[in-house]
Design an enzyme around this catalytic site. Sequence first.
Site, PDB file in Angstrom:
ATOM      1  N   ARG A  56       0.795  -1.278  -0.089  1.00 12.11           N
ATOM      2  CA  ARG A  56      -0.188  -0.106  -0.048  1.00 12.11           C
ATOM      3  C   ARG A  56       0.928   1.278   0.039  1.00 12.11           C
ATOM      4  O   ARG A  56       1.718   1.502   1.008  1.00 12.11           O
ATOM      5  CB  ARG A  56      -0.956  -0.041   1.359  1.00 12.11           C
ATOM      6  CG  ARG A  56      -1.552   1.081   1.479  1.00 12.11           C
ATOM      7  CD  ARG A  56      -2.490   1.095   2.617  1.00 12.11           C
ATOM      8  NE  ARG A  56      -3.393   2.282   2.943  1.00 12.11           N
ATOM      9  CZ  ARG A  56      -3.240   3.405   3.925  1.00 12.11           C
ATOM     10  NH1 ARG A  56      -2.614   3.196   4.771  1.00 12.11           N
ATOM     11  NH2 ARG A  56      -3.941   4.390   3.981  1.00 12.11           N
ATOM     12  N   HIS A 107      -3.204  10.786   0.826  1.00 12.39           N
ATOM     13  CA  HIS A 107      -2.517  10.610   2.237  1.00 12.39           C
ATOM     14  C   HIS A 107      -2.019  11.930   2.633  1.00 12.39           C
ATOM     15  O   HIS A 107      -0.902  12.268   2.760  1.00 12.39           O
ATOM     16  CB  HIS A 107      -1.650   9.595   2.111  1.00 12.39           C
ATOM     17  CG  HIS A 107      -1.212   8.803   3.549  1.00 12.39           C
ATOM     18  ND1 HIS A 107      -1.572   7.670   3.728  1.00 12.39           N
ATOM     19  CD2 HIS A 107      -0.860   9.524   4.760  1.00 12.39           C
ATOM     20  CE1 HIS A 107      -1.012   7.337   4.951  1.00 12.39           C
ATOM     21  NE2 HIS A 107      -0.856   8.339   5.499  1.00 12.39           N
ATOM     22  N   GLU A 160      -7.570   8.312   6.472  1.00 14.43           N
ATOM     23  CA  GLU A 160      -7.865   9.091   7.761  1.00 14.43           C
ATOM     24  C   GLU A 160      -8.329  10.460   7.500  1.00 14.43           C
ATOM     25  O   GLU A 160      -7.833  11.417   7.963  1.00 14.43           O
ATOM     26  CB  GLU A 160      -6.519   8.836   8.536  1.00 14.43           C
ATOM     27  CG  GLU A 160      -6.173   7.581   8.847  1.00 14.43           C
ATOM     28  CD  GLU A 160      -4.875   7.485   9.927  1.00 14.43           C
ATOM     29  OE1 GLU A 160      -4.613   8.588  10.234  1.00 14.43           O
ATOM     30  OE2 GLU A 160      -4.612   6.470  10.236  1.00 14.43           O
ATOM     31  N   ASN A 171      -7.008   1.731  10.174  1.00 15.41           N
ATOM     32  CA  ASN A 171      -5.652   1.851  10.736  1.00 15.41           C
ATOM     33  C   ASN A 171      -6.194   2.070  12.036  1.00 15.41           C
ATOM     34  O   ASN A 171      -6.811   2.740  12.548  1.00 15.41           O
ATOM     35  CB  ASN A 171      -5.397   3.351  10.451  1.00 15.41           C
ATOM     36  CG  ASN A 171      -4.973   3.288   8.779  1.00 15.41           C
ATOM     37  OD1 ASN A 171      -5.028   2.240   7.974  1.00 15.41           O
ATOM     38  ND2 ASN A 171      -4.581   4.541   8.297  1.00 15.41           N
ATOM     39  N   TYR A 191      -4.320   1.628  15.611  1.00 17.85           N
ATOM     40  CA  TYR A 191      -3.006   1.790  16.761  1.00 17.85           C
ATOM     41  C   TYR A 191      -3.366   1.642  18.249  1.00 17.85           C
ATOM     42  O   TYR A 191      -2.407   0.908  18.784  1.00 17.85           O
ATOM     43  CB  TYR A 191      -2.270   3.354  16.551  1.00 17.85           C
ATOM     44  CG  TYR A 191      -1.657   3.132  15.270  1.00 17.85           C
ATOM     45  CD1 TYR A 191      -0.466   2.609  14.872  1.00 17.85           C
ATOM     46  CD2 TYR A 191      -2.239   3.787  14.167  1.00 17.85           C
ATOM     47  CE1 TYR A 191       0.041   2.554  13.755  1.00 17.85           C
ATOM     48  CE2 TYR A 191      -1.738   3.985  12.747  1.00 17.85           C
ATOM     49  CZ  TYR A 191      -0.526   3.006  12.671  1.00 17.85           C
ATOM     50  OH  TYR A 191      -0.036   3.404  11.313  1.00 17.85           O
ATOM     51  N   GLU A 206      -3.434  -0.203   8.125  1.00 16.87           N
ATOM     52  CA  GLU A 206      -2.286   0.242   9.064  1.00 16.87           C
ATOM     53  C   GLU A 206      -2.329  -0.312  10.613  1.00 16.87           C
ATOM     54  O   GLU A 206      -3.300  -0.317  11.026  1.00 16.87           O
ATOM     55  CB  GLU A 206      -2.208   1.803   9.107  1.00 16.87           C
ATOM     56  CG  GLU A 206      -1.601   2.316   7.858  1.00 16.87           C
ATOM     57  CD  GLU A 206      -1.703   3.955   8.126  1.00 16.87           C
ATOM     58  OE1 GLU A 206      -1.167   4.271   9.163  1.00 16.87           O
ATOM     59  OE2 GLU A 206      -1.618   4.789   7.190  1.00 16.87           O
TER      60      GLU A 206
HETATM   61  C1  FCB Z   1      -1.360   7.102  10.808  1.00 17.25           C
HETATM   62  C2  FCB Z   1      -0.864   7.647   9.303  1.00 17.25           C
HETATM   63  C3  FCB Z   1       0.321   7.201   8.953  1.00 17.25           C
HETATM   64  C4  FCB Z   1       1.425   7.055  10.199  1.00 17.25           C
HETATM   65  C5  FCB Z   1       0.960   6.425  11.097  1.00 17.25           C
HETATM   66  C6  FCB Z   1       1.921   6.255  12.281  1.00 17.25           C
HETATM   67  O1  FCB Z   1      -2.160   8.034  11.286  1.00 17.25           O
HETATM   68  O2  FCB Z   1      -1.983   7.278   8.461  1.00 17.25           O
HETATM   69  O3  FCB Z   1       0.888   8.130   7.875  1.00 17.25           O
HETATM   70  O4  FCB Z   1       1.898   8.517  10.467  1.00 17.25           O
HETATM   71  O5  FCB Z   1      -0.353   7.130  11.748  1.00 17.25           O
END
Ligand code: FCB
Length: 479
Positions: free
Chosen positions: A89, A133, A178, A302, A304, A368
Amino acid sequence: MTATTITSRGSGSSASVFPDGFVWGAATAAYQIEGAAAEDGRGPSIWDTFSKVPGNVADGHTGDVACDHYHRYAEDVRLMAGLGLAAYRFSVAWPRILPTGAGRVNAAGLDFYDRLVDELLGHGITPYPTLYHWDLPQALEDAGGWAARDTAHRFADFAAVVHDRLGDRVGTWTTLNEPWVAAFLGYCSGVHAPGRRDPAAAFRAAHHLLLGHGLAAWALRAAGAAEVALTLNLAPVIQSGDGHEEAARVDALMNRQFLDPALRGRYPEEVLEIAARHGGLGHIRDGDLAVIHQPIDLLGINYYNPSFVSAAPGEPANPAFPGTEGIRFDPPTGPTTAMDWPIEPSGLETLLVRLSRDYPEVGLLVTENGAAFDDHLVDDADRDADGDFDGDVVKGTVHDDDRIGYLDGHLRAAHAAISAGADLRGYLVWSLLDNFEWAYGYHKRFGIVYIDFETQRRVPKDSALWYRDVIERNGLRSA
Ligand code: FCB
Protein backbone atom coordinates in the site's frame (compact mmCIF):
# COMPACT_ATOMS: atom_id res chain seq x y z
CA MET A 1 -12.67 -18.30 4.57
CA THR A 2 -11.91 -19.71 7.96
CA ALA A 3 -9.26 -19.19 10.56
CA THR A 4 -7.91 -22.20 12.34
CA THR A 5 -6.19 -22.65 15.62
CA ILE A 6 -3.98 -25.69 15.85
CA THR A 7 -3.32 -26.86 19.36
CA SER A 8 -0.43 -29.22 19.82
CA ARG A 9 -1.44 -32.00 22.18
CA GLY A 10 0.00 -31.77 25.63
CA SER A 11 1.79 -28.44 25.14
CA GLY A 12 -1.35 -26.37 25.54
CA SER A 13 0.15 -23.87 23.09
CA SER A 14 -1.61 -23.00 19.89
CA ALA A 15 -0.59 -21.80 16.45
CA SER A 16 -2.86 -19.38 14.65
CA VAL A 17 -3.37 -20.05 10.97
CA PHE A 18 -5.03 -17.36 8.85
CA PRO A 19 -7.58 -18.05 6.11
CA ASP A 20 -6.33 -19.06 2.67
CA GLY A 21 -5.74 -16.01 0.53
CA PHE A 22 -5.28 -13.71 3.53
CA VAL A 23 -3.38 -10.69 2.15
CA TRP A 24 -0.09 -9.90 3.88
CA GLY A 25 1.59 -6.63 3.13
CA ALA A 26 3.07 -3.35 4.23
CA ALA A 27 2.12 0.30 3.88
CA THR A 28 3.78 3.66 3.31
CA ALA A 29 2.71 7.12 2.12
CA ALA A 30 4.15 9.41 -0.55
CA TYR A 31 5.25 12.42 1.49
CA GLN A 32 6.71 10.21 4.20
CA ILE A 33 9.08 8.26 1.95
CA GLU A 34 9.47 9.62 -1.58
CA GLY A 35 11.66 12.71 -1.21
CA ALA A 36 12.44 14.28 -4.61
CA ALA A 37 10.11 17.05 -3.56
CA ALA A 38 11.02 19.43 -6.35
CA GLU A 39 11.84 16.92 -9.05
CA ASP A 40 10.27 16.11 -12.39
CA GLY A 41 7.68 18.84 -12.13
CA ARG A 42 6.18 18.02 -8.72
CA GLY A 43 4.35 21.02 -7.27
CA PRO A 44 4.38 22.00 -3.60
CA SER A 45 1.96 20.36 -1.19
CA ILE A 46 0.65 21.66 2.12
CA TRP A 47 3.21 19.48 3.88
CA ASP A 48 6.10 21.15 2.01
CA THR A 49 4.82 24.52 3.15
CA PHE A 50 3.93 23.47 6.68
CA SER A 51 7.16 21.59 7.40
CA LYS A 52 9.24 24.64 6.44
CA VAL A 53 7.65 26.85 9.08
CA PRO A 54 9.92 26.79 12.14
CA GLY A 55 8.30 25.06 15.08
CA ASN A 56 5.84 22.93 13.11
CA VAL A 57 7.97 19.80 12.79
CA ALA A 58 10.54 18.49 15.27
CA ASP A 59 14.01 19.83 14.47
CA GLY A 60 12.75 21.43 11.26
CA HIS A 61 12.66 18.08 9.44
CA THR A 62 10.94 18.01 6.05
CA GLY A 63 10.07 15.39 3.43
CA ASP A 64 12.47 16.91 0.90
CA VAL A 65 14.62 13.77 0.83
CA ALA A 66 12.87 11.33 3.21
CA CYS A 67 13.79 7.75 2.24
CA ASP A 68 14.65 8.82 -1.31
CA HIS A 69 12.17 6.18 -2.40
CA TYR A 70 11.49 8.14 -5.61
CA HIS A 71 14.93 7.07 -6.80
CA ARG A 72 15.30 3.85 -4.82
CA TYR A 73 11.90 2.31 -5.44
CA ALA A 74 13.35 -0.67 -7.31
CA GLU A 75 15.60 -1.53 -4.35
CA ASP A 76 12.62 -1.15 -2.05
CA VAL A 77 10.49 -3.46 -4.15
CA ARG A 78 13.29 -6.06 -4.05
CA LEU A 79 13.25 -5.74 -0.26
CA MET A 80 9.49 -6.32 -0.22
CA ALA A 81 9.88 -9.36 -2.43
CA GLY A 82 12.59 -10.70 -0.11
CA LEU A 83 10.13 -10.49 2.75
CA GLY A 84 7.46 -12.30 0.77
CA LEU A 85 4.94 -9.44 0.78
CA ALA A 86 1.86 -10.08 -1.32
CA ALA A 87 0.61 -6.49 -1.17
CA TYR A 88 2.07 -3.01 -0.98
CA ARG A 89 0.00 0.00 0.00
CA PHE A 90 1.46 3.33 -1.12
CA SER A 91 -0.06 6.72 -1.82
CA VAL A 92 -0.04 8.77 -4.99
CA ALA A 93 1.22 12.33 -4.51
CA TRP A 94 -1.46 14.57 -5.97
CA PRO A 95 1.05 17.42 -6.57
CA ARG A 96 3.24 15.12 -8.67
CA ILE A 97 0.31 14.43 -10.98
CA LEU A 98 -1.36 17.85 -10.95
CA PRO A 99 1.25 20.34 -9.70
CA THR A 100 -1.36 23.02 -9.04
CA GLY A 101 -4.08 20.57 -8.04
CA ALA A 102 -6.10 20.91 -11.21
CA GLY A 103 -5.66 21.49 -14.91
CA ARG A 104 -2.29 20.57 -16.38
CA VAL A 105 -1.28 16.93 -15.87
CA ASN A 106 2.41 16.30 -15.23
CA ALA A 107 3.27 13.22 -17.27
CA ALA A 108 6.55 12.64 -15.40
CA GLY A 109 4.61 12.23 -12.16
CA LEU A 110 2.38 9.57 -13.64
CA ASP A 111 5.46 7.87 -15.10
CA PHE A 112 6.86 7.32 -11.61
CA TYR A 113 3.80 5.41 -10.38
CA ASP A 114 3.69 3.55 -13.67
CA ARG A 115 7.24 2.32 -13.06
CA LEU A 116 6.47 1.49 -9.44
CA VAL A 117 3.37 -0.53 -10.32
CA ASP A 118 5.24 -2.46 -13.01
CA GLU A 119 8.09 -3.17 -10.62
CA LEU A 120 5.65 -4.46 -8.00
CA LEU A 121 3.76 -6.65 -10.45
CA GLY A 122 7.05 -7.95 -11.81
CA HIS A 123 7.80 -9.20 -8.30
CA GLY A 124 4.36 -10.69 -7.77
CA ILE A 125 3.26 -7.92 -5.38
CA THR A 126 -0.23 -6.45 -5.69
CA PRO A 127 -0.30 -2.62 -5.66
CA TYR A 128 -2.82 -0.97 -3.32
CA PRO A 129 -2.70 2.76 -4.10
CA THR A 130 -4.29 5.35 -1.83
CA LEU A 131 -5.20 8.57 -3.59
CA TYR A 132 -5.04 10.98 -0.68
CA HIS A 133 -2.60 10.62 2.16
CA TRP A 134 -2.58 14.28 3.23
CA ASP A 135 -0.41 15.99 0.60
CA LEU A 136 -2.93 18.46 -0.80
CA PRO A 137 -1.47 20.65 -3.56
CA GLN A 138 -0.67 24.01 -1.98
CA ALA A 139 -2.50 25.82 -4.79
CA LEU A 140 -5.76 24.18 -3.67
CA GLU A 141 -5.12 25.14 -0.05
CA ASP A 142 -4.60 28.72 -1.24
CA ALA A 143 -8.09 28.47 -2.76
CA GLY A 144 -9.61 27.34 0.57
CA GLY A 145 -8.30 23.79 0.97
CA TRP A 146 -10.65 21.08 2.17
CA ALA A 147 -12.78 23.73 3.81
CA ALA A 148 -13.83 24.68 0.26
CA ARG A 149 -16.32 22.47 -1.56
CA ASP A 150 -14.51 22.74 -4.87
CA THR A 151 -11.61 20.67 -3.51
CA ALA A 152 -13.88 17.59 -3.42
CA HIS A 153 -14.52 17.95 -7.16
CA ARG A 154 -10.84 18.49 -7.90
CA PHE A 155 -10.07 15.30 -5.95
CA ALA A 156 -12.46 13.25 -8.10
CA ASP A 157 -10.79 14.67 -11.23
CA PHE A 158 -7.40 13.65 -9.85
CA ALA A 159 -8.67 10.14 -9.09
CA ALA A 160 -9.87 9.78 -12.69
CA VAL A 161 -6.51 10.93 -14.09
CA VAL A 162 -4.60 8.37 -12.01
CA HIS A 163 -7.04 5.60 -12.83
CA ASP A 164 -6.73 6.41 -16.50
CA ARG A 165 -3.02 5.65 -16.33
CA LEU A 166 -2.89 2.74 -13.85
CA GLY A 167 -6.38 1.24 -14.06
CA ASP A 168 -5.27 -1.52 -16.41
CA ARG A 169 -2.98 -2.89 -13.65
CA VAL A 170 -4.54 -1.78 -10.37
CA GLY A 171 -7.67 -3.48 -9.05
CA THR A 172 -8.21 -1.99 -5.58
CA TRP A 173 -8.38 1.79 -5.20
CA THR A 174 -8.47 3.54 -1.85
CA THR A 175 -9.76 7.08 -1.96
CA LEU A 176 -8.75 8.68 1.36
CA ASN A 177 -6.46 7.92 4.25
CA GLU A 178 -7.83 8.99 7.64
CA PRO A 179 -10.08 11.94 6.82
CA TRP A 180 -10.51 12.57 10.57
CA VAL A 181 -6.80 13.35 10.87
CA ALA A 182 -6.75 15.46 7.69
CA ALA A 183 -9.70 17.52 8.90
CA PHE A 184 -9.21 17.81 12.65
CA LEU A 185 -5.42 17.81 13.03
CA GLY A 186 -5.06 19.87 9.84
CA TYR A 187 -7.82 22.44 10.34
CA CYS A 188 -8.68 22.34 14.05
CA SER A 189 -5.73 21.56 16.36
CA GLY A 190 -3.33 22.70 13.65
CA VAL A 191 -0.61 20.18 14.48
CA HIS A 192 -0.70 18.91 10.89
CA ALA A 193 -0.69 20.78 7.59
CA PRO A 194 -2.15 23.21 6.74
CA GLY A 195 -1.94 24.15 10.43
CA ARG A 196 -5.27 25.97 10.73
CA ARG A 197 -7.06 26.34 14.07
CA ASP A 198 -10.67 26.80 13.09
CA PRO A 199 -13.26 24.22 14.27
CA ALA A 200 -15.84 25.37 11.73
CA ALA A 201 -13.33 24.87 8.91
CA ALA A 202 -12.57 21.40 10.28
CA PHE A 203 -16.21 20.27 10.11
CA ARG A 204 -16.47 21.66 6.59
CA ALA A 205 -13.21 19.89 5.69
CA ALA A 206 -14.50 16.60 7.09
CA HIS A 207 -17.66 16.88 4.98
CA HIS A 208 -15.77 17.86 1.84
CA LEU A 209 -13.31 15.00 2.32
CA LEU A 210 -16.27 12.62 2.53
CA LEU A 211 -17.85 14.25 -0.51
CA GLY A 212 -14.54 13.90 -2.35
CA HIS A 213 -14.50 10.23 -1.38
CA GLY A 214 -18.01 9.73 -2.79
CA LEU A 215 -17.31 11.61 -6.02
CA ALA A 216 -14.00 9.79 -6.52
CA ALA A 217 -15.56 6.40 -5.71
CA TRP A 218 -18.21 7.09 -8.33
CA ALA A 219 -15.61 8.20 -10.90
CA LEU A 220 -13.40 5.18 -10.23
CA ARG A 221 -16.30 2.79 -10.52
CA ALA A 222 -17.50 4.44 -13.73
CA ALA A 223 -13.99 4.01 -15.14
CA GLY A 224 -14.07 0.30 -14.35
CA ALA A 225 -12.26 -0.01 -11.00
CA ALA A 226 -12.71 -3.52 -9.63
CA GLU A 227 -12.70 -2.54 -5.93
CA VAL A 228 -13.07 0.76 -4.12
CA ALA A 229 -12.00 1.29 -0.52
CA LEU A 230 -11.91 3.99 2.14
CA THR A 231 -9.37 3.97 4.96
CA LEU A 232 -10.32 5.39 8.35
CA ASN A 233 -8.45 5.74 11.62
CA LEU A 234 -10.72 3.91 14.02
CA ALA A 235 -10.42 3.23 17.71
CA PRO A 236 -12.63 1.78 20.40
CA VAL A 237 -13.45 4.53 22.88
CA ILE A 238 -13.20 3.10 26.36
CA GLN A 239 -14.85 4.74 29.30
CA SER A 240 -12.21 4.78 32.01
CA GLY A 241 -14.35 6.34 34.73
CA ASP A 242 -17.85 7.76 34.77
CA GLY A 243 -19.14 8.85 31.40
CA HIS A 244 -21.19 6.65 29.13
CA GLU A 245 -22.57 9.61 27.19
CA GLU A 246 -19.09 11.11 26.96
CA ALA A 247 -17.57 7.96 25.46
CA ALA A 248 -20.43 7.77 22.96
CA ARG A 249 -19.82 11.40 21.98
CA VAL A 250 -16.11 10.80 21.30
CA ASP A 251 -16.99 7.64 19.37
CA ALA A 252 -19.41 9.66 17.24
CA LEU A 253 -16.78 12.33 16.51
CA MET A 254 -13.88 9.99 15.84
CA ASN A 255 -15.46 6.90 14.31
CA ARG A 256 -19.10 7.34 13.31
CA GLN A 257 -18.63 10.81 11.79
CA PHE A 258 -17.03 8.93 8.88
CA LEU A 259 -18.41 5.40 9.09
CA ASP A 260 -22.07 6.41 9.08
CA PRO A 261 -22.08 8.83 6.12
CA ALA A 262 -19.94 6.47 4.00
CA LEU A 263 -21.75 3.26 4.93
CA ARG A 264 -25.20 4.40 6.06
CA GLY A 265 -25.75 7.70 4.24
CA ARG A 266 -26.29 9.77 7.39
CA TYR A 267 -24.40 11.66 10.06
CA PRO A 268 -24.75 10.73 13.73
CA GLU A 269 -27.08 13.17 15.50
CA GLU A 270 -24.39 14.12 18.05
CA VAL A 271 -22.05 15.16 15.24
CA LEU A 272 -24.71 17.32 13.58
CA GLU A 273 -25.46 19.02 16.88
CA ILE A 274 -21.80 19.77 17.54
CA ALA A 275 -21.10 20.91 13.96
CA ALA A 276 -24.18 23.14 14.11
CA ARG A 277 -22.62 24.93 17.10
CA HIS A 278 -19.33 25.34 15.23
CA GLY A 279 -20.14 27.25 12.08
CA GLY A 280 -23.49 25.67 11.21
CA LEU A 281 -24.54 23.03 8.71
CA GLY A 282 -24.86 25.19 5.60
CA HIS A 283 -22.07 23.28 3.87
CA ILE A 284 -24.09 20.02 3.85
CA ARG A 285 -26.24 20.27 0.75
CA ASP A 286 -29.21 18.19 -0.32
CA GLY A 287 -28.01 15.07 -2.07
CA ASP A 288 -24.50 15.13 -0.59
CA LEU A 289 -25.10 12.14 1.66
CA ALA A 290 -26.32 10.07 -1.28
CA VAL A 291 -23.08 10.89 -3.10
CA ILE A 292 -20.99 10.02 -0.04
CA HIS A 293 -22.90 6.77 0.45
CA GLN A 294 -21.40 4.98 -2.56
CA PRO A 295 -21.09 1.23 -2.25
CA ILE A 296 -17.55 0.33 -1.29
CA ASP A 297 -15.93 -3.08 -1.30
CA LEU A 298 -13.43 -2.68 1.47
CA LEU A 299 -13.11 -0.65 4.61
CA GLY A 300 -9.48 0.05 5.43
CA ILE A 301 -8.79 0.17 9.15
CA ASN A 302 -5.84 1.97 10.67
CA TYR A 303 -5.64 0.86 14.27
CA TYR A 304 -2.95 1.85 16.75
CA ASN A 305 -4.63 2.12 20.16
CA PRO A 306 -7.95 2.70 21.89
CA SER A 307 -8.91 6.03 23.45
CA PHE A 308 -9.69 6.25 27.14
CA VAL A 309 -12.11 8.97 28.21
CA SER A 310 -14.05 9.95 31.29
CA ALA A 311 -16.50 12.61 32.37
CA ALA A 312 -14.73 15.65 33.82
CA PRO A 313 -17.08 18.58 34.38
CA GLY A 314 -15.39 21.88 33.58
CA GLU A 315 -12.75 20.34 31.30
CA PRO A 316 -12.31 22.42 28.11
CA ALA A 317 -12.74 20.72 24.73
CA ASN A 318 -9.77 18.75 23.41
CA PRO A 319 -8.17 20.93 20.68
CA ALA A 320 -8.70 18.17 18.08
CA PHE A 321 -12.25 17.36 19.18
CA PRO A 322 -14.56 20.36 19.18
CA GLY A 323 -17.61 19.48 21.26
CA THR A 324 -15.75 17.53 23.93
CA GLU A 325 -16.19 20.03 26.75
CA GLY A 326 -16.48 18.13 30.03
CA ILE A 327 -14.53 15.11 28.76
CA ARG A 328 -11.05 14.11 29.80
CA PHE A 329 -8.84 12.08 27.46
CA ASP A 330 -7.09 9.92 30.01
CA PRO A 331 -3.38 9.16 29.69
CA PRO A 332 -2.42 5.50 29.31
CA THR A 333 -1.72 3.56 32.47
CA GLY A 334 -0.18 0.44 30.89
CA PRO A 335 2.73 -0.08 28.46
CA THR A 336 3.20 2.41 25.63
CA THR A 337 5.18 2.83 22.42
CA ALA A 338 7.70 5.58 21.67
CA MET A 339 4.70 7.73 20.65
CA ASP A 340 3.33 7.28 24.20
CA TRP A 341 0.45 5.41 22.61
CA PRO A 342 -1.00 2.62 24.76
CA ILE A 343 -0.32 -0.93 23.62
CA GLU A 344 -3.71 -2.60 23.66
CA PRO A 345 -4.08 -5.43 21.10
CA SER A 346 -7.53 -6.39 22.37
CA GLY A 347 -8.75 -3.05 20.98
CA LEU A 348 -8.21 -4.38 17.48
CA GLU A 349 -10.35 -7.45 18.13
CA THR A 350 -13.10 -5.31 19.68
CA LEU A 351 -13.01 -2.97 16.72
CA LEU A 352 -13.07 -5.65 14.02
CA VAL A 353 -15.90 -7.53 15.69
CA ARG A 354 -17.91 -4.34 16.10
CA LEU A 355 -17.39 -3.30 12.48
CA SER A 356 -18.47 -6.64 11.12
CA ARG A 357 -21.54 -6.54 13.36
CA ASP A 358 -22.55 -2.94 12.57
CA TYR A 359 -21.51 -2.78 8.90
CA PRO A 360 -21.64 -6.43 7.79
CA GLU A 361 -21.82 -5.64 4.08
CA VAL A 362 -18.26 -4.37 3.75
CA GLY A 363 -15.04 -6.40 3.73
CA LEU A 364 -12.34 -5.37 6.18
CA LEU A 365 -8.64 -4.81 5.60
CA VAL A 366 -6.20 -3.62 8.24
CA THR A 367 -4.42 -0.95 6.19
CA GLU A 368 -2.17 0.20 9.04
CA ASN A 369 -1.03 -1.22 12.36
CA GLY A 370 2.40 -0.96 13.88
CA ALA A 371 4.51 0.83 16.43
CA ALA A 372 7.39 3.23 16.90
CA PHE A 373 10.14 2.22 19.30
CA ASP A 374 13.63 3.58 19.91
CA ASP A 375 15.50 1.31 17.54
CA HIS A 376 19.27 1.01 17.45
CA LEU A 377 21.32 -0.26 14.57
CA VAL A 378 23.99 -2.65 15.78
CA ASP A 379 26.61 -4.11 13.49
CA ASP A 380 26.69 -7.57 15.00
CA ALA A 381 25.80 -9.68 12.04
CA ASP A 382 26.12 -9.92 8.34
CA ARG A 383 22.76 -11.26 7.38
CA ASP A 384 23.64 -12.36 3.90
CA ALA A 385 26.71 -14.22 5.05
CA ASP A 386 24.44 -15.98 7.55
CA GLY A 387 22.02 -16.77 4.77
CA ASP A 388 19.46 -15.09 6.94
CA PHE A 389 17.95 -12.66 4.48
CA ASP A 390 17.66 -13.03 0.76
CA GLY A 391 16.83 -9.43 -0.17
CA ASP A 392 19.50 -6.85 -0.78
CA VAL A 393 22.92 -7.16 0.81
CA VAL A 394 22.76 -5.72 4.30
CA LYS A 395 25.07 -5.61 7.24
CA GLY A 396 23.93 -4.84 10.73
CA THR A 397 20.74 -5.51 12.53
CA VAL A 398 18.10 -4.01 14.77
CA HIS A 399 16.85 -6.13 17.64
CA ASP A 400 13.31 -4.80 17.90
CA ASP A 401 11.70 -7.41 20.11
CA ASP A 402 9.23 -4.83 21.39
CA ARG A 403 7.92 -4.29 17.86
CA ILE A 404 7.69 -8.05 17.29
CA GLY A 405 5.69 -8.27 20.52
CA TYR A 406 3.37 -5.49 19.40
CA LEU A 407 2.76 -7.02 15.96
CA ASP A 408 2.39 -10.54 17.33
CA GLY A 409 -0.21 -9.38 19.86
CA HIS A 410 -2.20 -7.49 17.26
CA LEU A 411 -2.11 -10.36 14.79
CA ARG A 412 -3.40 -12.71 17.48
CA ALA A 413 -6.19 -10.21 18.10
CA ALA A 414 -6.96 -10.07 14.37
CA HIS A 415 -7.03 -13.86 14.26
CA ALA A 416 -9.41 -13.97 17.19
CA ALA A 417 -11.70 -11.50 15.41
CA ILE A 418 -11.75 -13.69 12.29
CA SER A 419 -12.60 -16.69 14.46
CA ALA A 420 -15.46 -14.63 15.90
CA GLY A 421 -16.77 -14.01 12.38
CA ALA A 422 -15.12 -10.76 11.24
CA ASP A 423 -14.64 -10.60 7.48
CA LEU A 424 -11.00 -9.52 7.69
CA ARG A 425 -9.25 -10.02 4.36
CA GLY A 426 -5.70 -8.91 5.09
CA TYR A 427 -3.17 -7.03 7.18
CA LEU A 428 -0.73 -4.34 6.09
CA VAL A 429 1.92 -3.39 8.60
CA TRP A 430 2.79 0.27 9.17
CA SER A 431 5.35 0.70 7.98
CA LEU A 432 7.68 -0.92 5.50
CA LEU A 433 10.34 1.75 6.12
CA ASP A 434 11.24 4.18 8.88
CA ASN A 435 10.02 7.47 7.51
CA PHE A 436 8.94 11.09 8.03
CA GLU A 437 6.47 10.78 10.90
CA TRP A 438 4.67 14.09 10.27
CA ALA A 439 5.11 16.57 13.15
CA TYR A 440 7.66 14.23 14.78
CA GLY A 441 9.95 14.28 11.74
CA TYR A 442 12.38 11.37 11.53
CA HIS A 443 12.49 10.84 15.28
CA LYS A 444 9.81 8.16 15.41
CA ARG A 445 10.71 4.93 13.66
CA PHE A 446 7.75 2.77 12.62
CA GLY A 447 9.52 0.69 9.97
CA ILE A 448 10.18 -3.02 9.91
CA VAL A 449 13.12 -1.91 7.79
CA TYR A 450 15.56 0.53 9.37
CA ILE A 451 16.67 3.53 7.36
CA ASP A 452 20.00 5.17 8.01
CA PHE A 453 18.94 8.63 6.86
CA GLU A 454 22.58 9.73 6.40
CA THR A 455 23.41 7.04 3.89
CA GLN A 456 19.93 5.80 2.88
CA ARG A 457 21.04 2.29 3.77
CA ARG A 458 18.10 -0.10 4.34
CA VAL A 459 18.47 -2.70 7.08
CA PRO A 460 15.66 -5.18 7.73
CA LYS A 461 15.00 -5.23 11.48
CA ASP A 462 14.39 -8.47 13.35
CA SER A 463 10.68 -7.68 13.00
CA ALA A 464 11.00 -7.82 9.20
CA LEU A 465 12.48 -11.31 9.38
CA TRP A 466 9.85 -12.33 11.91
CA TYR A 467 7.13 -10.97 9.57
CA ARG A 468 8.63 -12.90 6.65
CA ASP A 469 8.21 -16.04 8.70
CA VAL A 470 4.59 -15.14 9.57
CA ILE A 471 3.82 -14.62 5.89
CA GLU A 472 5.51 -17.85 4.88
CA ARG A 473 3.50 -19.92 7.34
CA ASN A 474 0.34 -17.79 6.88
CA GLY A 475 0.10 -17.49 10.62
CA LEU A 476 1.76 -17.32 13.97
CA ARG A 477 3.78 -19.90 15.79
CA SER A 478 2.52 -21.29 19.07
CA ALA A 479 2.28 -18.65 21.74
C1 FCB B 1 -1.34 7.16 10.75
C2 FCB B 1 -0.93 7.71 9.39
C3 FCB B 1 0.42 7.24 8.92
C4 FCB B 1 1.42 7.18 10.05
C5 FCB B 1 0.86 6.41 11.22
C6 FCB B 1 1.81 6.26 12.37
O1 FCB B 1 -2.23 8.05 11.33
O2 FCB B 1 -1.89 7.35 8.42
O3 FCB B 1 0.83 8.09 7.88
O4 FCB B 1 1.81 8.45 10.40
O5 FCB B 1 -0.31 7.03 11.67
